[in-house]
Design a protein around this motif. Structure first.
Motif, PDB file in Angstrom:
ATOM      1  N   GLU A 210       2.446  -2.058   2.149  1.00  0.00           N
ATOM      2  CA  GLU A 210       2.096  -0.638   2.106  1.00  0.00           C
ATOM      3  C   GLU A 210       3.166   0.152   1.353  1.00  0.00           C
ATOM      4  N   ALA A 211       4.430  -0.205   1.569  1.00  0.00           N
ATOM      5  CA  ALA A 211       5.525   0.471   0.866  1.00  0.00           C
ATOM      6  C   ALA A 211       5.471   0.179  -0.621  1.00  0.00           C
ATOM      7  N   SER A 212       5.148  -1.051  -0.977  1.00  0.00           N
ATOM      8  CA  SER A 212       5.057  -1.431  -2.383  1.00  0.00           C
ATOM      9  C   SER A 212       3.938  -0.675  -3.091  1.00  0.00           C
TER      10      SER A 212
ATOM     11  N   HIS B   7      20.179   1.214   4.612  1.00  0.00           N
ATOM     12  CA  HIS B   7      20.657   2.567   4.326  1.00  0.00           C
ATOM     13  C   HIS B   7      20.778   2.835   2.826  1.00  0.00           C
ATOM     14  N   ARG B   8      20.151   1.982   2.037  1.00  0.00           N
ATOM     15  CA  ARG B   8      20.122   2.207   0.584  1.00  0.00           C
ATOM     16  C   ARG B   8      18.798   2.799   0.126  1.00  0.00           C
ATOM     17  N   VAL B   9      17.932   3.087   1.086  1.00  0.00           N
ATOM     18  CA  VAL B   9      16.637   3.703   0.769  1.00  0.00           C
ATOM     19  C   VAL B   9      16.483   4.971   1.615  1.00  0.00           C
ATOM     20  N   PRO B  10      15.707   5.943   1.164  1.00  0.00           N
ATOM     21  CA  PRO B  10      15.527   7.195   1.930  1.00  0.00           C
ATOM     22  C   PRO B  10      14.949   6.929   3.313  1.00  0.00           C
ATOM     23  N   LYS B  11      15.453   7.657   4.303  1.00  0.00           N
ATOM     24  CA  LYS B  11      15.003   7.426   5.680  1.00  0.00           C
ATOM     25  C   LYS B  11      13.550   7.802   5.907  1.00  0.00           C
ATOM     26  N   ASP B  12      13.003   8.644   5.049  1.00  0.00           N
ATOM     27  CA  ASP B  12      11.601   9.037   5.214  1.00  0.00           C
ATOM     28  C   ASP B  12      10.645   8.179   4.382  1.00  0.00           C
ATOM     29  N   SER B  13      11.176   7.104   3.771  1.00  0.00           N
ATOM     30  CA  SER B  13      10.342   6.253   2.916  1.00  0.00           C
ATOM     31  C   SER B  13       9.676   5.148   3.721  1.00  0.00           C
ATOM     32  N   LEU B  14       8.557   4.636   3.220  1.00  0.00           N
ATOM     33  CA  LEU B  14       7.859   3.529   3.865  1.00  0.00           C
ATOM     34  C   LEU B  14       8.712   2.265   3.838  1.00  0.00           C
ATOM     35  N   THR B  15       9.546   2.125   2.807  1.00  0.00           N
ATOM     36  CA  THR B  15      10.409   0.947   2.729  1.00  0.00           C
ATOM     37  C   THR B  15      11.438   0.965   3.856  1.00  0.00           C
ATOM     38  N   PHE B  16      12.030   2.143   4.123  1.00  0.00           N
ATOM     39  CA  PHE B  16      12.976   2.247   5.241  1.00  0.00           C
ATOM     40  C   PHE B  16      12.282   1.901   6.552  1.00  0.00           C
ATOM     41  N   LYS B  17      11.079   2.433   6.748  1.00  0.00           N
ATOM     42  CA  LYS B  17      10.346   2.171   7.988  1.00  0.00           C
ATOM     43  C   LYS B  17      10.029   0.686   8.136  1.00  0.00           C
ATOM     44  N   ALA B  18       9.698   0.028   7.015  1.00  0.00           N
ATOM     45  CA  ALA B  18       9.390  -1.405   7.060  1.00  0.00           C
ATOM     46  C   ALA B  18      10.632  -2.218   7.404  1.00  0.00           C
TER      47      ALA B  18
END
Length: 297
Positions: free
Chosen positions: A120-122, A186-197
């Motif tokens: 989903e993040a991709s 912590h290298r991706v935004p905290k509100d991003s789907l990648t962070f959540k994944a």
């Protein structure tokens, strides 16, 4: 519709035996999905309700049972798994925590579910320009794919051999994946789907890696998800149940159909066989004769 609803009572002794047989196993999978019910206990329903599924049993005698409940609370798994004390495989839903804690159930996770979050993040990421770096979500998907490649290679082995191969091949891949996830959280935004994944996967890590400890366990909850898919597909056509009685009857019929399929029986022929004999069943032995693995069609 009323004929089907009446069958819920007719099939109840058979469902009870199937439930007892299922709970005697040492490995179960569970899942749940929404269902719309228009009237709950005679009152207009104001929100979606839930269809629960539990799949498992002795390897040669699998049981797939559905259970309707208006709630998605932790009390439903407590009721459905009241005497179970083996290994339970689910997604990360916290509603299973209480029964696992109270019954001392070993809980393992589902890599399909974790991988889906990265997919989903991709898909949500901006289109990659030619020559640009691969997205972190895609890197994670590639690392997770290695786990499935190993599973495909060892699928024909016995349980002890599977465990040995997982310890030798899978554990190093998991160690590398965890190290990568921790470095990139912590290298991706905290509100991003990648962070959540990434956060979800690390938070579920102990349960996600549990399958490596026993060869009989699966990497994912796919068998349960596959069993619940016909219900979800049907829901797109019939849309809702009018009453909770109808939803409960649907659960009973879907359970018998999916259990028949899991045991290699053609569902219509199995139901026809049961309906022709269950009215005359007077003893537990008579009902046991109607269990799918005792039926020759």
């Amino acid at each position: 519709a009323n004929w089907i609803i009446r069958l819920d009572t007719v099939f109840r002794p058979l469902i009870k035996l199937l439930r007892e047989h299922q709970l005697s196993a040492d490995y179960l999978q569970a899942d749940e999905t929404r269902v719309q019910v228009l009237k709950e206990d005679g009152k207009v329903a104001t929100s979606d309700k839930w269809m629960w599924l539990v799949r498992g049993g002795p390897p040669e005698q699998p049981v797939v049972l559905f259970e309707y409940d208006a709630s998605r609370s932790e009390e439903v798994p407590v009721r459905l798994l009241d005497s179970f004390a083996g290994t339970l495989q689910t997604d990360g839903y916290a509603g299973y925590n209480k029964v696992c804690r109270d019954n001392k159930i070993t809980r393992i996770g589902c890599w399909d579910h974790a991988r889906r979050k990265f997919i989903e993040a991709s898909k949500a990421a901006p289109a990659q320009k030619k020559g640009s770096k691969t997205s972190k979500a895609d890197v994670a998907i590639g690392k997770i794919r290695k786990l499935y490649v190993i599973e495909d290679r060892i699928k024909e082995l016995d349980n002890e051999q599977k465990k040995q191969r997982r310890q030798a091949l899978t554990v190093p891949v998991l160690d590398d994946l965890k190290d990568w996830l921790e470095k990139n959280l912590h290298r991706v935004p905290k509100d991003s789907l990648t962070f959540k994944a990434i956060y979800y996967t690390l938070n579920q890590w102990e349960s996600l890696t549990g399958y490596t400890e026993d060869g009989k366990l699966n990497i994912s909850n796919a068998l349960a998800e596959n069993a619940i898919r016909p219900f979800a597909l049907g829901r797109k056509n019939w849309l809702f149940s009018d009453t909770s009685r109808g939803a409960k009857a649907s659960a009973t019929c879907y359970g018998l159909i999916e259990t028949a399929k899991a045991n290699g029986l053609e569902p219509y022929k199995y139901l026809h066989h049961v309906l022709g004999r269950i009215a005359a069943a007077e003893t537990v032995e008579d009902i046991e004769a109607l269990l799918p693995w005792n039926v020759k069609l």
